[in-house]
Design a protein around this motif. Structure first.
Motif, PDB file in Angstrom:
ATOM      1  N   GLY A  55     -66.341  35.727 -17.926  1.00  0.00           N
ATOM      2  CA  GLY A  55     -66.946  36.991 -17.500  1.00  0.00           C
ATOM      3  C   GLY A  55     -65.920  38.087 -17.313  1.00  0.00           C
ATOM      4  O   GLY A  55     -64.786  37.820 -16.918  1.00  0.00           O
ATOM      5  N   GLY A  56     -66.332  39.330 -17.568  1.00  0.00           N
ATOM      6  CA  GLY A  56     -65.434  40.475 -17.450  1.00  0.00           C
ATOM      7  C   GLY A  56     -65.925  41.518 -16.463  1.00  0.00           C
ATOM      8  O   GLY A  56     -65.408  42.630 -16.430  1.00  0.00           O
ATOM      9  N   GLU A  57     -66.955  41.158 -15.670  1.00  0.00           N
ATOM     10  CA  GLU A  57     -67.449  42.098 -14.655  1.00  0.00           C
ATOM     11  C   GLU A  57     -67.533  41.373 -13.321  1.00  0.00           C
ATOM     12  O   GLU A  57     -68.219  40.352 -13.212  1.00  0.00           O
ATOM     13  N   SER A  58     -66.881  41.897 -12.317  1.00  0.00           N
ATOM     14  CA  SER A  58     -66.987  41.286 -10.988  1.00  0.00           C
ATOM     15  C   SER A  58     -68.321  41.672 -10.371  1.00  0.00           C
ATOM     16  O   SER A  58     -68.761  42.815 -10.476  1.00  0.00           O
ATOM     17  N   THR A  59     -68.948  40.679  -9.722  1.00  0.00           N
ATOM     18  CA  THR A  59     -70.224  40.958  -9.058  1.00  0.00           C
ATOM     19  C   THR A  59     -70.068  40.817  -7.550  1.00  0.00           C
ATOM     20  O   THR A  59     -71.045  40.631  -6.844  1.00  0.00           O
ATOM     21  N   ARG A  60     -68.834  40.897  -7.060  1.00  0.00           N
ATOM     22  CA  ARG A  60     -68.643  40.785  -5.611  1.00  0.00           C
ATOM     23  C   ARG A  60     -69.363  41.943  -4.936  1.00  0.00           C
ATOM     24  O   ARG A  60     -69.443  43.053  -5.499  1.00  0.00           O
ATOM     25  N   PRO A  61     -69.899  41.711  -3.723  1.00  0.00           N
ATOM     26  CA  PRO A  61     -70.635  42.787  -3.064  1.00  0.00           C
ATOM     27  C   PRO A  61     -69.793  44.056  -2.992  1.00  0.00           C
ATOM     28  O   PRO A  61     -68.627  44.009  -2.607  1.00  0.00           O
ATOM     29  N   GLY A  62     -70.366  45.171  -3.430  1.00  0.00           N
ATOM     30  CA  GLY A  62     -69.669  46.447  -3.367  1.00  0.00           C
ATOM     31  C   GLY A  62     -68.889  46.798  -4.627  1.00  0.00           C
ATOM     32  O   GLY A  62     -68.396  47.919  -4.761  1.00  0.00           O
ATOM     33  N   ALA A  63     -68.773  45.864  -5.583  1.00  0.00           N
ATOM     34  CA  ALA A  63     -67.968  46.125  -6.792  1.00  0.00           C
ATOM     35  C   ALA A  63     -68.596  47.227  -7.647  1.00  0.00           C
ATOM     36  O   ALA A  63     -69.814  47.361  -7.705  1.00  0.00           O
ATOM     37  N   THR A  64     -67.729  48.024  -8.299  1.00  0.00           N
ATOM     38  CA  THR A  64     -68.244  48.999  -9.260  1.00  0.00           C
ATOM     39  C   THR A  64     -68.135  48.394 -10.660  1.00  0.00           C
ATOM     40  O   THR A  64     -67.294  47.540 -10.911  1.00  0.00           O
ATOM     41  N   ARG A  65     -68.977  48.873 -11.574  1.00  0.00           N
ATOM     42  CA  ARG A  65     -69.066  48.260 -12.892  1.00  0.00           C
ATOM     43  C   ARG A  65     -67.946  48.731 -13.830  1.00  0.00           C
ATOM     44  O   ARG A  65     -67.590  49.908 -13.810  1.00  0.00           O
ATOM     45  N   PRO A  66     -67.429  47.838 -14.686  1.00  0.00           N
ATOM     46  CA  PRO A  66     -66.470  48.291 -15.699  1.00  0.00           C
ATOM     47  C   PRO A  66     -67.226  49.020 -16.819  1.00  0.00           C
ATOM     48  O   PRO A  66     -68.447  48.874 -16.943  1.00  0.00           O
ATOM     49  N   LEU A  67     -66.498  49.785 -17.640  1.00  0.00           N
ATOM     50  CA  LEU A  67     -67.106  50.359 -18.836  1.00  0.00           C
ATOM     51  C   LEU A  67     -67.406  49.225 -19.809  1.00  0.00           C
ATOM     52  O   LEU A  67     -66.756  48.182 -19.763  1.00  0.00           O
ATOM     53  N   VAL A  68     -68.361  49.459 -20.721  1.00  0.00           N
ATOM     54  CA  VAL A  68     -68.681  48.424 -21.716  1.00  0.00           C
ATOM     55  C   VAL A  68     -67.427  48.070 -22.517  1.00  0.00           C
ATOM     56  O   VAL A  68     -67.161  46.886 -22.783  1.00  0.00           O
ATOM     57  N   THR A  69     -66.651  49.098 -22.885  1.00  0.00           N
ATOM     58  CA  THR A  69     -65.454  48.834 -23.699  1.00  0.00           C
ATOM     59  C   THR A  69     -64.447  47.979 -22.925  1.00  0.00           C
ATOM     60  O   THR A  69     -63.786  47.104 -23.495  1.00  0.00           O
ATOM     61  N   GLU A  70     -64.358  48.226 -21.613  1.00  0.00           N
ATOM     62  CA  GLU A  70     -63.438  47.411 -20.799  1.00  0.00           C
ATOM     63  C   GLU A  70     -63.918  45.965 -20.769  1.00  0.00           C
ATOM     64  O   GLU A  70     -63.134  45.020 -20.931  1.00  0.00           O
ATOM     65  N   GLU A  71     -65.229  45.807 -20.569  1.00  0.00           N
ATOM     66  CA  GLU A  71     -65.768  44.443 -20.472  1.00  0.00           C
ATOM     67  C   GLU A  71     -65.543  43.688 -21.787  1.00  0.00           C
ATOM     68  O   GLU A  71     -65.115  42.532 -21.799  1.00  0.00           O
TER      69      GLU A  71
END
Ligand code: PMM
Length: 274
Positions: free
Chosen positions: A48-64
C-alpha cells in the motif's frame, strides 16, 4: 473444521503509517521487506502507498502509483501473491497490470466506485472493508447508536457494499469482507466486532481481519494510563491470531508474519493431533 487462515504480510510504502511509517518508503527497502515476509511464511503481500492512520491526509495519485508500482512489479515477478491496498481505481488498474491479483480496498468501493469495474474486468479477488469516511475525519463517524449497535451496523453496511460489488459484475466467490477494525471505530467497537464475528461471517463471504498493532490493543495493554507503544502489542496480536484461526477466518493481515505463522503452526499441530 476451519482451515488455517492465510497470512497477509503488510508492506506499507508510506512515510506516515502508524505501525511502520517511513521504514519501507524506498522501493528497494520495500522489496527486501516483502521478501523477508515471504520467508517468514506470508501467503500474500499487501502493498500500500496511502496511510490510513486517523488524521492522515491523502497522497496524490501520482505519488501513490510511484510508491507501489515498482514494488508490486518486482515482487510479483518473483512469484509472490500480491494484493494492492488502495481505494483508487487508477491505482488498482495499474497494480493489476503490474502483477497484483488481489485488490484490498479499505473503503469497500465507496471512495472511488470505479474501482469495482476495474476489479470485475480483471477477475481479481476483492477485499471490501467496512469504512465510513477518509482518515482525516473518520473519528467523527465512530457512532453506532442504532438497534444492534456496531455489529448490526457493520453487517448492514457491508451487505449494502456486497450488493453494489455484485451489481458491478464481481463474481461472488471473489469477494472477501473485512470488519475494518479501527476505521471509524473506537476500542469498544472493535472488541464488539471481534466477539460477534460470526454475525459478519453470516453474510456468506470469507473474512479478512486486520488487528495487528492497532491502537485498541495499545489501550488494552496501557501501562499507567499510557497506551502500549506499537512495538509492544505483538503478543496480544498473537492471542488474537489463535482466536481468529479457531473462528475460521479466511485471512489475517499482520505486520509480524513470523509471530503469526508460529501461532498458526501450533493451532494446526493441535488439530492434527485431534
Ligand atoms: N488496516 C490498515 C490498512 N489496510 N486493509 C484491510 N483489509 N484491513 C485492515 O484492517 C487494514 C487494511 C491500517 O493498518 P496499517 O497502517 O498498519 O497498514
Amino acid at each position: 473444521m476451519p482451515t488455517t487462515p492465510l497470512l497477509m504480510g503488510v508492506v506499507n510504502v508510506t512515510p506516515d503509517s502508524f505501525s511502520d511509517g517511513g521504514r519501507w518508503l524506498e522501493p528497494a527497502a520495500a522489496v527486501a521487506h516483502g521478501r523477508e515476509l515471504l520467508a517468514d511464511g506470508a501467503d500474500i503481500l499487501d502493498i500500500g502507498g496511502e496511510s490510513t492512520r486517523p488524521g492522515a491526509t491523502r497522497p496524490l495519485v501520482t505519488e501513490e502509483l510511484g510508491r507501489v508500482i515498482p514494488v508490486i512489479t518486482a515482487l510479483a515477478a518473483e512469484g509472490a501473491v500480491v494484493s494492492v491496498d488502495t481505494m483508487r481505481a487508477e491505482v488498482a488498474a495499474a497494480a493489476l497490470a503490474a502483477g497484483a491479483t488481489i485488490v484490498n480496498d479499505v473503503s469497500g468501493g465507496l471512495a472511488d466506485p470505479g474501482i469495482l469495474e476495474v476489479v470485475a474486468a480483471s477477475g481479481a479477488t476483492y477485499v471490501a472493508m467496512h469504512w465510513r469516511a477518509h482518515a482525516d475525519h473518520m473519528r467523527d463517524f465512530a457512532v453506532y447508536d442504532g438497534p444492534g449497535g456496531v455489529v448490526q451496523a457493520v453487517r448492514d453496511e457491508l451487505a449494502a457494499r456486497v450488493k453494489a460489488i455484485l451489481a458491478a459484475g464481481v463474481a461472488p466467490e471473489r469477494i472477501v469482507l473485512d470488519p475494518g477494525l479501527g476505521f471509524a471505530k473506537r476500542a469498544e467497537h472493535n472488541w464488539g466486532l471481534l466477539r460477534e464475528l460470526d454475525a459478519i461471517q453470516g453474510l456468506g463471504h470469507p473474512l479478512l481481519v486486520g488487528a495487528s498493532r492497532k491502537s485498541f490493543l495499545g489501550s488494552l495493554l496501557a501501562d499507567g494510563g499510557t497506551a502500549r507503544p506499537v512495538d509492544g502489542r505483538e503478543h496480544a496480536n498473537t492471542a488474537l491470531t489463535v482466536h481468529l484461526a479457531q473462528r475460521g477466518v479466511w485471512g489475517l493481515r499482520v505486520h509480524d508474519v513470523r509471530a503469526a505463522s508460529d501461532a498458526l503452526r501450533v493451532v494446526e499441530q493441535l488439530r492434527d493431533q485431534g
